[in-house]
Design a protein around this motif. Structure first.
Motif: not given
Length: 154
Positions: A99-100, A105-110, A113-115, A126-133
């Motif tokens: 999702e990231m 097309g205006g889509e966001h991370v739902s 999925v975030y939960a 989680l911060g590290q997963v986001i940073a890796m992506a």
């Protein structure tokens, strides 16, 4: 000057070494406290979505060196169809990565999925997963834009 289709365009590390060094530092920071196998799965999956041949090749080889199985690598684009091959954390990270990566097309991370990712990881993880992506998406954009290509192997 006309470029040959698919010919490399520019060597960012040569012409903008400070940008390249900053990317390396970001990549190193994103890896901290993140399972190396999970990091490679994130990198491979985002690179597949972004069609970055260089990064796909590089991170599949890195995953194999870490002992990743051929089956898990081959089935990564269809991980939802084979959930028994991937841990809950891996599935949560892959869903978040997808999702990231596909922010168009205006889509966001739902929220769903975030939960799921927030439930599977500590805040730090989680911060590290986001940073890796985030980091592999930046590398993919560099690779695709500059037409970085993996070596052709026999």
């Amino acid at each position: 000057m006309t470029q040959t289709l698919n010919a490399p365009r520019i060597e960012l590390n040569r012409v903008s070494p400070e940008i390249y060094a900053a990317m390396i530092a970001l990549d190193n920071a994103a890896r901290e406290d993140l399972d190396p196998t999970l990091a490679e799965l994130i990198k491979i999956r985002a690179s597949q979505i972004n069609h970055c041949a260089n990064c796909i090749d590089m991170h599949i080889h890195a995953a194999r060196r870490r002992g990743e199985t051929e089956q898990r690598i081959y089935l990564l684009p269809a991980w939802r169809e084979m959930p028994e091959l991937y841990t809950e954390q891996e599935q949560a990270a892959l869903a978040l990565t997808e999702e990231m990566t596909e922010l168009s097309g205006g889509e966001h991370v739902s929220d769903e999925v975030y939960a799921r990712a927030a439930a599977a990881f500590s805040e730090r993880e989680l911060g590290q997963v986001i940073a890796m992506a985030l980091t592999i998406n930046a590398w993919n954009r560099i690779g695709v834009t500059t037409r970085m290509r993996p070596p052709v192997r026999p």
